[in-house]
Scaffold this active site. Structure first.
Site, PDB file in Angstrom:
ATOM      1  N   ARG A 139       3.206  -2.062   0.016  1.00 28.57           N
ATOM      2  CA  ARG A 139       2.276  -1.376  -0.878  1.00 28.57           C
ATOM      3  C   ARG A 139       2.764  -1.553  -2.312  1.00 28.57           C
ATOM      4  O   ARG A 139       3.885  -1.973  -2.558  1.00 28.57           O
ATOM      5  CB  ARG A 139       2.086   0.099  -0.513  1.00 28.57           C
ATOM      6  CG  ARG A 139       3.185   0.806   0.220  1.00 28.57           C
ATOM      7  CD  ARG A 139       4.413   1.088  -0.586  1.00 28.57           C
ATOM      8  NE  ARG A 139       4.071   1.771  -1.813  1.00 28.57           N
ATOM      9  CZ  ARG A 139       4.730   1.654  -2.930  1.00 28.57           C
ATOM     10  NH1 ARG A 139       5.796   0.880  -2.998  1.00 28.57           N
ATOM     11  NH2 ARG A 139       4.368   2.301  -4.006  1.00 28.57           N
ATOM     12  N   GLY A 140       1.861  -1.267  -3.234  1.00 28.86           N
ATOM     13  CA  GLY A 140       2.116  -1.579  -4.632  1.00 28.86           C
ATOM     14  C   GLY A 140       1.343  -2.824  -5.002  1.00 28.86           C
ATOM     15  O   GLY A 140       1.394  -3.847  -4.290  1.00 28.86           O
ATOM     16  N   ALA A 141       0.601  -2.769  -6.100  1.00 29.81           N
ATOM     17  CA  ALA A 141      -0.338  -3.836  -6.444  1.00 29.81           C
ATOM     18  C   ALA A 141       0.290  -5.233  -6.482  1.00 29.81           C
ATOM     19  O   ALA A 141      -0.241  -6.170  -5.874  1.00 29.81           O
ATOM     20  CB  ALA A 141      -1.031  -3.503  -7.765  1.00 29.81           C
TER      21      ALA A 141
ATOM     22  N   ARG B 170      -7.319  -3.814   1.392  1.00 30.38           N
ATOM     23  CA  ARG B 170      -7.355  -2.600   0.569  1.00 30.38           C
ATOM     24  C   ARG B 170      -8.187  -2.897  -0.672  1.00 30.38           C
ATOM     25  O   ARG B 170      -8.063  -3.980  -1.246  1.00 30.38           O
ATOM     26  CB  ARG B 170      -5.937  -2.140   0.174  1.00 30.38           C
ATOM     27  CG  ARG B 170      -5.106  -1.635   1.353  1.00 30.38           C
ATOM     28  CD  ARG B 170      -3.831  -0.962   0.899  1.00 30.38           C
ATOM     29  NE  ARG B 170      -4.093   0.287   0.212  1.00 30.38           N
ATOM     30  CZ  ARG B 170      -3.167   0.968  -0.477  1.00 30.38           C
ATOM     31  NH1 ARG B 170      -1.948   0.482  -0.576  1.00 30.38           N
ATOM     32  NH2 ARG B 170      -3.462   2.093  -1.065  1.00 30.38           N
TER      33      ARG B 170
ATOM     34  N   ASP C  30      -2.760   0.052 -10.492  1.00 30.33           N
ATOM     35  CA  ASP C  30      -3.304  -0.801  -9.434  1.00 30.33           C
ATOM     36  C   ASP C  30      -4.461  -1.646  -9.942  1.00 30.33           C
ATOM     37  O   ASP C  30      -4.781  -2.673  -9.346  1.00 30.33           O
ATOM     38  CB  ASP C  30      -3.756   0.051  -8.253  1.00 30.33           C
ATOM     39  CG  ASP C  30      -2.578   0.596  -7.469  1.00 30.33           C
ATOM     40  OD1 ASP C  30      -2.218  -0.019  -6.448  1.00 30.33           O
ATOM     41  OD2 ASP C  30      -1.991   1.607  -7.883  1.00 30.33           O
TER      42      ASP C  30
END
Length: 367
Positions: A54-56, A95, A249
């Site tokens: 996770r994390g852009a 996502r 994000d």
């Protein structure tokens, strides 16, 4: 950055099998450090969707490696271009909010679109994914250099007293590949010997500040204190925060910033208390096609279990999940909110620091 004094990235090609991509399983942190192997595009999709990664920036790079893994299994029943477009469309749906995923997948497709030979496509896909990974590392480090100047300036005004930095969620090296975005200036300042202290929002509902940011800062030895989400305003009122630095994000061409839910409230409190509020992000997080973030950025709504349950470790050392609210109570779990540009002091990018407006952003990113 370090895990038990050993240097790690968040994603890497398996050293014994180049058809396998290894990632840190961030769902297990901070209770255990485990890695997972991705062997096909579905593995990459699920790792993004279920927040193993996770994390852009990391999501984008994982998507790029997902294209590489997909090409390994190309069976030539359809044209390579059709196959590539099909897998790209699939991976993009993992996502919705972080724009890095779509941007890096599109870059992969553009680089591969004229190739018809599977072997050539596989080799180039691996090369490009590795390039994108290294590019994100370089960008994060440059963000750190520019942001460190802000911290150093505050330190001088405080005559060397610790600079108190408030951050939200995890925009650290775990959200990227190395260094991080919001944490990169902190790590750079710490390594230069500038006294810093980080207020770490626990960041409900997934507690990514308490679980991830606190863990990685602890691994590096950076002084920090975990606080409940709603404490930031109080600290600001009492002069206990010198600067806020958060990640993003997706950021529009006009400077509106989508970040983990609760960021908007921190920006409001910072504005009310005349505290600088900076957003750290690489160029891969800009969406230059959008102008109105509040109306146009898609906001992910996630499972109710992230709110009505919490995971922790028991006195016996067992990881357990418990329900924390009445059974049957409805839940609204918005993953992100949008902070309008008027509340943002500046954007820290790999090309420098700019104002959150179209003119200033365009001056840095003319292409």
């Amino acid at each position: 950055m370090k895990v038990n004094d050993r240097h790690y990235h968040t994603i890497w090609v398996n050293e014994n099998d180049t058809t396998t991509i290894d990632v840190i399983d961030q769902r297990r942190l901070p209770f255990s450090f485990e890695t997972i192997q991705l062997k096909n595009e579905t593995d990459a999709f699920e790792a993004i969707r279920n927040m193993t990664v996770r994390g852009a920036p990391l999501i984008g790079v994982t998507g790029a490696y997902g294209i590489y893994l997909a090409l390994l299994h190309f069976d030539e029943k359809i044209s390579l271009r059709e196959y590539l477009n099909e897998k790209a469309a699939f991976l993009k749906t993992a996502r919705p909010t972080a724009v890095n995923l779509a941007i890096l997948i599109d870059e992969m497709v553009d680089a591969l679109s004229d190739i018809t030979d599977k072997g050539m496509a596989v080799n180039l896909a691996l090369q490009k994914a590795n390039e994108f990974k290294n590019r994100e590392i370089s960008w994060s480090e440059q963000i750190g250099e520019y942001g460190c100047e802000l911290i150093e300036e505050i330190s001088k005004k405080k005559n060397g007293a610790p600079v108190n930095i408030l951050t939200h969620c995890n925009a650290g090296w775990l959200a990227c590949i190395d260094w991080g975005t919001a944490t990169a200036p902190i790590y750079k300042a710490f390594l230069k010997g500038i006294p810093v202290h980080v207020w770490v929002d626990e960041t409900r509902p997934r507690n990514q500040g308490a679980r991830l940011t606190a863990w990685e800062l602890g691994q590096e030895g950076v002084p920090h204190t975990v606080i409940p989400d709603n404490t930031g305003g109080h600290l600001m009122q009492h002069g206990m925060v010198d600067i806020c630095i958060v990640g993003s994000d997706r950021t529009t061409a006009t400077g509106d910033v989508a970040n983990k839910i609760g960021t908007y409230l921190k920006a409001l409190a910072a504005k009310d208390n005349q505290i600088p509020f900076y957003v750290a992000l690489p160029s891969s997080t800009f969406d230059f096609n959008l102008s109105d973030g509040i109306q146009k950025i898609p906001i992910e709504q996630r499972d109710a279990a992230e709110v009505n349950q919490m995971e922790g470790i028991s006195p016996e050392g067992e990881i357990q999940t418990v329900r924390i609210m009445p059974e049957g109570s409805p839940v609204a779990n918005y993953g992100f909110d949008v902070t309008p540009a008027r509340l943002v002091t500046g954007l820290i990018t790999e090309r420098g620091i700019c104002k959150p407006n179209r003119e200033s952003i365009s001056s840095l990113f003319q292409k």
